[in-house]
Structures are given as C-alpha cells and as structure tokens.
Design a protein around this motif. Structure first.
Motif, PDB file in Angstrom:
ATOM      1  N   GLU A  18     -43.207 -25.343  38.844  1.00 53.86           N
ATOM      2  CA  GLU A  18     -43.201 -26.691  39.010  1.00 53.86           C
ATOM      3  C   GLU A  18     -42.833 -27.410  37.652  1.00 53.86           C
ATOM      4  OE1 GLU A  18     -46.440 -27.881  41.454  1.00 53.86           O
ATOM      5  OE2 GLU A  18     -45.749 -26.385  43.098  1.00 53.86           O
ATOM      6  N   ALA A  19     -43.504 -27.131  36.784  1.00 55.92           N
ATOM      7  CA  ALA A  19     -43.377 -27.863  35.435  1.00 55.92           C
ATOM      8  C   ALA A  19     -41.820 -27.766  35.015  1.00 55.92           C
ATOM      9  CB  ALA A  19     -44.228 -27.215  34.379  1.00 55.92           C
ATOM     10  N   PHE A  20     -41.170 -26.366  35.162  1.00 54.82           N
ATOM     11  CA  PHE A  20     -39.808 -26.394  34.975  1.00 54.82           C
ATOM     12  C   PHE A  20     -38.892 -27.469  35.913  1.00 54.82           C
ATOM     13  CE2 PHE A  20     -35.693 -24.771  36.287  1.00 54.82           C
ATOM     14  CZ  PHE A  20     -35.041 -24.387  35.240  1.00 54.82           C
ATOM     15  N   TRP A  21     -39.030 -27.509  37.120  1.00 56.19           N
ATOM     16  CA  TRP A  21     -38.355 -28.387  37.968  1.00 56.19           C
ATOM     17  C   TRP A  21     -38.711 -29.895  37.582  1.00 56.19           C
ATOM     18  CZ3 TRP A  21     -34.197 -27.184  40.300  1.00 56.19           C
ATOM     19  CH2 TRP A  21     -34.078 -25.785  40.258  1.00 56.19           C
ATOM     20  N   VAL A  22     -39.841 -30.213  36.856  1.00 57.65           N
ATOM     21  CA  VAL A  22     -39.951 -31.626  36.760  1.00 57.65           C
ATOM     22  C   VAL A  22     -39.344 -31.935  35.253  1.00 57.65           C
ATOM     23  CG1 VAL A  22     -41.659 -33.050  35.530  1.00 57.65           C
ATOM     24  CG2 VAL A  22     -42.428 -31.826  37.543  1.00 57.65           C
ATOM     25  N   ALA A  23     -39.026 -30.861  34.276  1.00 57.22           N
ATOM     26  CA  ALA A  23     -38.542 -31.051  33.465  1.00 57.22           C
ATOM     27  C   ALA A  23     -36.938 -31.278  33.432  1.00 57.22           C
ATOM     28  CB  ALA A  23     -38.598 -29.733  32.316  1.00 57.22           C
ATOM     29  N   VAL A  24     -36.305 -30.190  34.360  1.00 55.60           N
ATOM     30  CA  VAL A  24     -34.915 -30.377  34.469  1.00 55.60           C
ATOM     31  C   VAL A  24     -34.277 -31.311  35.345  1.00 55.60           C
ATOM     32  CG1 VAL A  24     -34.323 -27.748  34.075  1.00 55.60           C
ATOM     33  CG2 VAL A  24     -34.750 -28.623  36.524  1.00 55.60           C
ATOM     34  N   VAL A 205     -31.599 -23.959  29.987  1.00 57.48           N
ATOM     35  CA  VAL A 205     -31.895 -22.785  29.463  1.00 57.48           C
ATOM     36  C   VAL A 205     -33.240 -23.055  28.304  1.00 57.48           C
ATOM     37  CG1 VAL A 205     -31.335 -21.026  27.644  1.00 57.48           C
ATOM     38  CG2 VAL A 205     -29.794 -21.664  29.313  1.00 57.48           C
ATOM     39  N   GLY A 206     -33.192 -24.187  27.506  1.00 58.74           N
ATOM     40  CA  GLY A 206     -34.196 -24.702  26.863  1.00 58.74           C
ATOM     41  C   GLY A 206     -35.663 -24.886  27.496  1.00 58.74           C
ATOM     42  N   CYS A 207     -35.385 -25.253  28.840  1.00 61.13           N
ATOM     43  CA  CYS A 207     -36.717 -25.316  29.588  1.00 61.13           C
ATOM     44  C   CYS A 207     -37.287 -24.055  30.157  1.00 61.13           C
ATOM     45  CB  CYS A 207     -36.274 -26.350  30.751  1.00 61.13           C
ATOM     46  SG  CYS A 207     -36.072 -28.187  30.246  1.00 61.13           S
ATOM     47  N   GLY A 208     -36.596 -23.000  30.242  1.00 58.68           N
ATOM     48  CA  GLY A 208     -36.832 -21.704  30.640  1.00 58.68           C
ATOM     49  C   GLY A 208     -36.071 -21.191  31.692  1.00 58.68           C
ATOM     50  N   ALA A 209     -34.650 -21.460  31.917  1.00 57.20           N
ATOM     51  CA  ALA A 209     -33.954 -20.909  32.845  1.00 57.20           C
ATOM     52  C   ALA A 209     -33.041 -19.722  32.174  1.00 57.20           C
ATOM     53  CB  ALA A 209     -32.769 -22.033  33.332  1.00 57.20           C
ATOM     54  N   VAL A 210     -32.535 -18.868  32.960  1.00 57.35           N
ATOM     55  CA  VAL A 210     -31.873 -17.847  32.359  1.00 57.35           C
ATOM     56  C   VAL A 210     -30.317 -17.709  33.078  1.00 57.35           C
ATOM     57  CG1 VAL A 210     -31.470 -15.355  32.422  1.00 57.35           C
ATOM     58  CG2 VAL A 210     -33.697 -16.185  32.209  1.00 57.35           C
ATOM     59  N   VAL A 211     -28.963 -17.715  32.288  1.00 59.75           N
ATOM     60  CA  VAL A 211     -27.985 -18.027  32.909  1.00 59.75           C
ATOM     61  C   VAL A 211     -27.528 -16.578  33.500  1.00 59.75           C
ATOM     62  CG1 VAL A 211     -25.196 -17.967  32.312  1.00 59.75           C
ATOM     63  CG2 VAL A 211     -26.856 -19.585  31.140  1.00 59.75           C
ATOM     64  N   LEU A 222     -27.652 -20.161  37.413  1.00 57.00           N
ATOM     65  CA  LEU A 222     -28.842 -19.878  36.588  1.00 57.00           C
ATOM     66  C   LEU A 222     -30.139 -19.332  37.361  1.00 57.00           C
ATOM     67  CD1 LEU A 222     -27.792 -22.942  35.373  1.00 57.00           C
ATOM     68  CD2 LEU A 222     -29.022 -22.169  33.412  1.00 57.00           C
ATOM     69  N   ARG A 223     -30.868 -18.923  36.617  1.00 55.07           N
ATOM     70  CA  ARG A 223     -32.368 -18.354  37.502  1.00 55.07           C
ATOM     71  C   ARG A 223     -33.355 -19.025  37.074  1.00 55.07           C
ATOM     72  NH1 ARG A 223     -31.475 -13.246  36.430  1.00 55.07           N
ATOM     73  NH2 ARG A 223     -30.216 -12.965  38.885  1.00 55.07           N
ATOM     74  N   ASP A 224     -34.026 -19.781  37.787  1.00 55.84           N
ATOM     75  CA  ASP A 224     -35.395 -20.669  37.285  1.00 55.84           C
ATOM     76  C   ASP A 224     -36.491 -19.552  36.882  1.00 55.84           C
ATOM     77  OD1 ASP A 224     -36.825 -19.748  39.477  1.00 55.84           O
ATOM     78  OD2 ASP A 224     -36.981 -21.709  40.346  1.00 55.84           O
ATOM     79  N   PRO A 225     -37.530 -19.889  36.007  1.00 48.47           N
ATOM     80  CA  PRO A 225     -38.652 -18.821  35.705  1.00 48.47           C
ATOM     81  C   PRO A 225     -39.231 -18.131  36.914  1.00 48.47           C
ATOM     82  CG  PRO A 225     -38.788 -20.965  34.645  1.00 48.47           C
ATOM     83  CD  PRO A 225     -37.797 -21.448  35.527  1.00 48.47           C
TER      84      PRO A 225
END
Length: 240
Positions: A18-24, A205-211, A222-225
């Motif tokens: 969820e922290a990833f989705w808050v960031a993006v 990507v800087g927040c943790g996603a992968v292309v 992309l793929r989230d964490p």
C-alpha cells in the motif's frame, strides 16, 4: 440501472504494497476499516475512486465496484445480462461477468467529482483514470456487449484493433477499456494517464515498480511490488 460511480480495488495478500500505491498516486491512505481489511486512497482534490483490500492470499489482483442507486435491482439487471452472483451480502453483492471478471455492486454515496491530476517535481502530471478489462479472444465480443449493456455506456473503437473503450459520462472518475487478449483467463488492471510517460515510468520504478514491457509513445506495463501488473499510458491526464 445507472452506474453513478466506479471504484477500483487493489486486492493484495497483505498491506505492505500500500505504501507503493500511496507514493505513485500521491493520495493519502485513510484509516482502516472492517478490522483492517479495507482502506481508501484519498485524493487531495476530488472524490475517491481507488481502494485497497487485504485478502490474505495471492496473487495480487484487482476488481471493480459499481456504485448504484438501488443495489437489488442493479444486481437483477446484471444477472439478466449474464452475470453470476458469487456472494450476496445485500450491499455489497459480489458477481462475476460472463468472462469471469469479478465485480461488486454497492450503494452510491454521492461521489461525483473526478480527482485532479497530480503535478510532480519535473512539471508533468499523472492520475489513475482507467481500468482495463483483459478478455480472452473467444469471449471478447460477449464481454464487450455485457459491460456496454450493464453500464449504458457507448462502445467506441480505438486506433488499435485489440482495444475499445466505453464512453464514460461527464465527471466520471475512470474510463473502462476492453482489451482482447490471448490469455486463457479474464482479469482487470489499472492504468495511469500522464503527459510524460518516460518520466512517470522512472518515478514508478524509483518507488519500487519493475518494467515488464514498453510500447514507445503509447504505454509501459509495470509490475508493482506485490507482482500486480498495471500500465502507465500517454493519454492526457487532464479531463476532456
């Protein structure tokens, strides 16, 4: 029936992603509800259209909530069109479309203001504004007809033959895109609109996603964490 609002849910095994989705998104996470199962991503301007749910099992996935005036009659209409009820709690009611896409019918709480795009440090903008229904080719036509009839939204062609979209009403937060795929199982994923795909992808990507894959000039998958795929697209993030 009238679909008054659509909310997308990110269903994850645990809350860590969820922290990833808050960031993006740049949106704030609300207080948790129902014993910690649910929370809402609250935009700074506009009504919420994205929520998170801890489901306790994998893989990470997504589903849609359709907000309506009267749940029972909307469910009856969905079943008439070919949906199947899987869980009936009165409000919500969980259903599956003819192709097997899970969605819920819930009561409308007055949401009507589309979230404004976020502006990032480099000057570009982005916003969650679309859910893509990924449908196997064998059931694609039937599924397009189902969603068009259920929502009452007109089907519009895309520049690419594998895509069409349903024309959302004025003020609706999200669009619905339907993609014809070669996969065996139907699903749904979220899309961002932005005015600088490369910069937005780099930020994710800087927040943790992968292309996963790039379609230059159009979109990047992309793929989230948690392993859930989603897209950043070059559609305008500004309401039209």
């Amino acid at each position: 029936m009238a679909v008054r609002w659509i909310t997308g849910f990110l269903d994850s095994p645990g809350p860590e992603v969820e922290a990833f989705w808050v960031a993006v998104t740049g949106w704030e996470l609300s207080a948790r509800r129902d014993g910690g199962t649910f929370a809402t991503l609250v935009p700074g301007d506009g009504d919420a259209c994205l929520r998170v749910q801890v489901v306790g099992d994998g893989p990470a996935r997504s589903h849609l909530d359709l907000h309506v005036d009267e749940v029972a009659s909307a469910v009856a209409r969905a079943v008439e069109l070919g949906a199947t009820v899987t869980v009936d709690r009165g409000d919500p009611v969980v259903l599956a479309s003819p192709a097997g896409i899970v969605f819920c019918v819930v009561g409308w709480a007055g949401e009507r203001r589309r979230p404004a795009p976020g502006r990032w440090a480099g000057g570009w903008h982005s916003v969650v504004d679309q859910w893509c229904l990924d449908v196997p080719e064998a059931v694609h036509a039937r599924e397009v007809d189902f969603w068009a009839a259920l929502t009452g939204w007109a089907v519009r062609p895309s520049d690419l033959p594998e895509f069409c979209h349903l024309e959302r009403p004025e003020g609706m937060a999200v669009r619905l895109l339907v993609q014809r795929t070669g996969a065996a199982v139907a699903g749904v994923h979220v899309d961002f609109a932005c005015d600088d795909v490369d910069a937005e992808v780099a930020r994710h990507v800087g927040c943790g996603a992968v292309v996963v894959r790039r379609v230059p000039g159009d979109w990047t998958t992309l793929r989230d964490p948690a392993g859930r795929e989603y897209c950043v697209t070059g559609r305008s993030p500004h309401p039209s």
